[in-house]
Scaffold this motif. Structure first.
Motif, PDB file in Angstrom:
ATOM      1  N   LEU A   9      -8.947   6.493  -7.673  1.00  0.00           N
ATOM      2  CA  LEU A   9     -10.052   6.682  -6.980  1.00  0.00           C
ATOM      3  C   LEU A   9     -10.633   7.928  -7.362  1.00  0.00           C
ATOM      4  O   LEU A   9     -11.775   8.178  -7.472  1.00  0.00           O
ATOM      5  CB  LEU A   9      -9.746   6.675  -5.396  1.00  0.00           C
TER       6      LEU A   9
ATOM      7  N   ALA B 206       0.196   3.672  -2.854  1.00  0.00           N
ATOM      8  CA  ALA B 206      -0.763   4.469  -2.406  1.00  0.00           C
ATOM      9  C   ALA B 206      -1.015   5.836  -3.447  1.00  0.00           C
ATOM     10  O   ALA B 206      -2.200   6.109  -3.519  1.00  0.00           O
ATOM     11  CB  ALA B 206      -0.281   5.016  -0.995  1.00  0.00           C
TER      12      ALA B 206
ATOM     13  N   ARG C 192      -2.370   9.345   3.972  1.00  0.00           N
ATOM     14  CA  ARG C 192      -0.951   9.189   3.154  1.00  0.00           C
ATOM     15  C   ARG C 192      -0.301  10.202   3.391  1.00  0.00           C
ATOM     16  O   ARG C 192       1.184  10.011   3.707  1.00  0.00           O
ATOM     17  CB  ARG C 192      -1.615   9.391   1.526  1.00  0.00           C
TER      18      ARG C 192
ATOM     19  N   LEU D 130      -4.479   3.119   6.152  1.00  0.00           N
ATOM     20  CA  LEU D 130      -4.632   3.322   5.005  1.00  0.00           C
ATOM     21  C   LEU D 130      -5.136   2.244   3.893  1.00  0.00           C
ATOM     22  O   LEU D 130      -5.989   2.259   3.159  1.00  0.00           O
ATOM     23  CB  LEU D 130      -3.515   4.165   4.275  1.00  0.00           C
ATOM     24  N   SER D 131      -4.371   1.022   4.517  1.00  0.00           N
ATOM     25  CA  SER D 131      -4.683  -0.161   3.534  1.00  0.00           C
ATOM     26  C   SER D 131      -6.191  -0.556   3.554  1.00  0.00           C
ATOM     27  O   SER D 131      -6.509  -0.862   2.689  1.00  0.00           O
ATOM     28  CB  SER D 131      -3.728  -1.253   4.246  1.00  0.00           C
TER      29      SER D 131
ATOM     30  N   GLU E 112     -12.071   1.376  -3.136  1.00  0.00           N
ATOM     31  CA  GLU E 112     -12.064   0.932  -4.383  1.00  0.00           C
ATOM     32  C   GLU E 112     -13.007   0.057  -4.792  1.00  0.00           C
ATOM     33  O   GLU E 112     -13.760   0.445  -6.027  1.00  0.00           O
ATOM     34  CB  GLU E 112     -10.537   0.268  -4.638  1.00  0.00           C
TER      35      GLU E 112
ATOM     36  N   ARG F 210      -3.071   4.508  -6.442  1.00  0.00           N
ATOM     37  CA  ARG F 210      -4.289   4.183  -6.049  1.00  0.00           C
ATOM     38  C   ARG F 210      -5.302   5.336  -5.701  1.00  0.00           C
ATOM     39  O   ARG F 210      -6.459   5.451  -6.034  1.00  0.00           O
ATOM     40  CB  ARG F 210      -4.233   3.299  -5.012  1.00  0.00           C
ATOM     41  N   LEU F 211      -4.717   6.516  -5.109  1.00  0.00           N
ATOM     42  CA  LEU F 211      -5.588   7.555  -4.840  1.00  0.00           C
ATOM     43  C   LEU F 211      -5.973   8.174  -6.062  1.00  0.00           C
ATOM     44  O   LEU F 211      -7.049   8.867  -6.208  1.00  0.00           O
ATOM     45  CB  LEU F 211      -4.736   8.472  -3.998  1.00  0.00           C
TER      46      LEU F 211
ATOM     47  N   LEU G 242      -8.332   2.003   1.751  1.00  0.00           N
ATOM     48  CA  LEU G 242      -8.315   1.806   0.202  1.00  0.00           C
ATOM     49  C   LEU G 242      -8.983   0.861  -0.263  1.00  0.00           C
ATOM     50  O   LEU G 242      -9.707   0.887  -1.263  1.00  0.00           O
ATOM     51  CB  LEU G 242      -6.681   1.781  -0.228  1.00  0.00           C
TER      52      LEU G 242
ATOM     53  N   LEU H 253     -12.211   9.527   0.890  1.00  0.00           N
ATOM     54  CA  LEU H 253     -11.231   9.875   0.058  1.00  0.00           C
ATOM     55  C   LEU H 253     -10.364  10.917   0.690  1.00  0.00           C
ATOM     56  O   LEU H 253      -9.027  10.746   0.692  1.00  0.00           O
ATOM     57  CB  LEU H 253     -11.711  10.200  -1.376  1.00  0.00           C
TER      58      LEU H 253
ATOM     59  N   VAL I  72       0.662  -1.296  -0.041  1.00  0.00           N
ATOM     60  CA  VAL I  72      -0.089   0.118  -0.091  1.00  0.00           C
ATOM     61  C   VAL I  72       0.711   1.252  -0.039  1.00  0.00           C
ATOM     62  O   VAL I  72       0.612   2.245  -0.621  1.00  0.00           O
ATOM     63  CB  VAL I  72      -1.000  -0.172   1.383  1.00  0.00           C
TER      64      VAL I  72
ATOM     65  N   ALA J 256      -8.459   9.267   3.459  1.00  0.00           N
ATOM     66  CA  ALA J 256      -7.308   8.403   2.969  1.00  0.00           C
ATOM     67  C   ALA J 256      -6.178   9.175   2.493  1.00  0.00           C
ATOM     68  O   ALA J 256      -4.810   8.837   2.754  1.00  0.00           O
ATOM     69  CB  ALA J 256      -7.699   7.507   1.661  1.00  0.00           C
TER      70      ALA J 256
END
Length: 462
Positions: free
Chosen positions: A263, A256, A314, A322-323, A330, A259-260, A326, A307, A252, A310
């Motif tokens: 999202l 991160a 981060r 965060l893991s 998702e 992935r952010l 997320l 979001l 993650v 999250a």
């Protein structure tokens, strides 16, 4: 010394020599075994260890047995030496020597110390040399079982526990680097539990190794069995589960940002799709009559808030929090985008129906035109009626659909009454300038629609 009759017939010289050879070989084997037991690493460890539990009691008994074995071996050695001295007096021993040798070799000619209260409190007892050998073999097997079992456990478990503890330290360092600590994350609590378990397990293995020994079932040689590694294996499996979880958190940390970004993109597309659906709903309400248009929901405010949370995790490197966030975001963001697309499709469905009806109407119009029926009054009237309905606002879809169906049926009937285009002219009629011919063989010249325009009807009288 017992009578000769009690020990059987007097041995001959050859029998005496054979018995002495056999007993001498047994003497060497027993001496080698006792010396090997004396030098065994497991015995030396047991002598210097601070033992507890079952190992303490069994080693005390085994240690006493080893002392008794050496005492019995000395009696055996003395008896064998005496027999050899008697045999060595003469090359051809007399009857008295043979009687003495027979009693010593086969009778109860060896006096050994008793084993105390276990045998009724006898301080000494007389055995034959064969019985003494059996007695020593049994005692040796009991003592060797304790030594071999303890040595096997000590050879297997402490080293493995130390290796697992080293791996535990590595994983704990990784856990701390991503914020996984006891009291803050379940994996941190599990690491503390595994640490305590390994510490306790190692202490118990060192002090009481026989508590971790599983003897082999049935008859087996001394030391048959294996160390019991169930607690160690359970701790190893738990540590492996934690390792996988920590590595997932590390992954993650590496992914991160990507992935952010994804999202944000998914939620932005969902919002744009919902906005498009709301705009389309207003258009549908204005252009389509007598149609139920579903309401459109607003943007996913909760997802946008999560979001933002999250992104905060981060920035502060709270990877363990965060893991899971997320993973949840998702899945829910993808579901939100799919829901927005479904709402857009549901809202624009009436427009899609109107477009399909328009396409069908124009398709049949082109088809009848290819067959020369474009100026047919009935078809023209029905086409104009359907077209007015479909291109007017608001459009009554139900009425427009019926109008299209009426035009479609009329077109099918008109086409069915037309002869095939490749049929020859009838009654000597000539083809028209554009290849069209009337159904009854009469070509129309000028119908008022303009010179040179041919109006072909399905039947001459329509």
């Amino acid at each position: 010394m017992g009578s000769t009759e009690s020990s059987g017939p007097v041995l001959s010289r050859d029998e005496v020599d054979r018995a002495l050879a056999r007993l001498g070989a047994e003497h060497e084997a027993i001496e080698s075994s006792l010396l090997a037991l004396q030098d065994h690493a497991g015995r030396r460890l047991l002598e210097g260890a601070d033992l507890t539990g079952a190992t303490k009691h069994r080693w005390a008994a085994a240690e006493a047995t080893i002392g008794l074995l050496w005492s019995q071996f000395e009696r055996y050695t003395e008896a064998l030496r005496t027999a050899r001295e008697i045999r060595g007096r003469r090359r051809w021993p007399g009857r008295d020597d043979l009687i003495a040798l027979s009693e010593l070799l086969r009778g109860e000619g060896v006096t050994v110390s008793g084993d105390g209260g276990a045998r009724g409190g006898r301080l000494a007892e007389r055995l034959s040399m064969a019985e003494l050998v059996d007695r020593m073999n049994a005692g040796y097997a009991r003592a060797l079982e304790v030594v071999v079992a303890a040595d096997a456990v000590w050879s297997a478990l402490p080293a493995r526990i130390d290796l697992l503890a080293a791996e535990l330290g590595r994983i704990r360092s990784l856990a701390h680097s991503v914020g996984v600590r006891a009291g803050e994350h379940p994996a941190g609590d599990e690491l503390e539990r595994i640490t305590s378990e390994l510490t306790a397990l190692r202490g118990e293995v060192i002090c009481d190794p026989l508590a971790f020994w599983l003897p082999a079932g049935g008859s087996s040689a001394p030391g048959g069995g294996r160390p019991d590694t169930e607690r160690y294996d359970r701790a190893a499996r738990s540590l492996e589960d934690v390792r996988r979880e920590i590595e997932a958190v590390l992954a993650v940390r590496q992914d991160a940002d990507q992935r952010l970004l994804r999202l944000r993109d998914v939620l932005s597309r969902a919002d744009r799709t919902l906005a498009e659906a709301r705009t389309a709903r207003g258009e549908v309400l204005a252009k389509i009559a007598a149609s139920e248009v579903p309401a459109v929901s607003g943007p996913a405010t909760a997802l946008h808030e999560q979001l933002a949370t999250a992104a905060e995790y981060r920035r502060h490197a709270r990877w363990h929090r965060l893991s899971p966030l997320l993973d949840s975001l998702e899945q829910r963001a993808d579901e939100e985008l799919e829901r927005a697309r479904e709402q857009l499709a549901a809202v624009t469905a009436p427009l899609a129906v109107r477009a399909e009806l328009r396409g069908r109407l124009d398709g049949y119009r082109a088809k009848v035109a290819r067959h020369g029926l474009a100026e047919d009054p009935l078809l023209t009237e029905r086409y104009d009626s359907a077209r007015r309905m479909l291109w007017s606002a608001p459009c009554d879809l139900r009425a427009a659909e019926q109008a299209v169906l009426r035009y479609q049926r009329a077109a099918v009937e008109g086409l069915a009454q037309r002869p095939p285009k490749d049929a020859g002219p009838a009654d000597g009629a000539r083809p028209t300038g554009d290849g069209g011919a009337t159904g009854d063989g009469g070509a129309t010249g000028n119908t008022g629609a303009g010179a040179g325009t041919n109006d072909v009807t399905g039947k001459g009288g329509r």
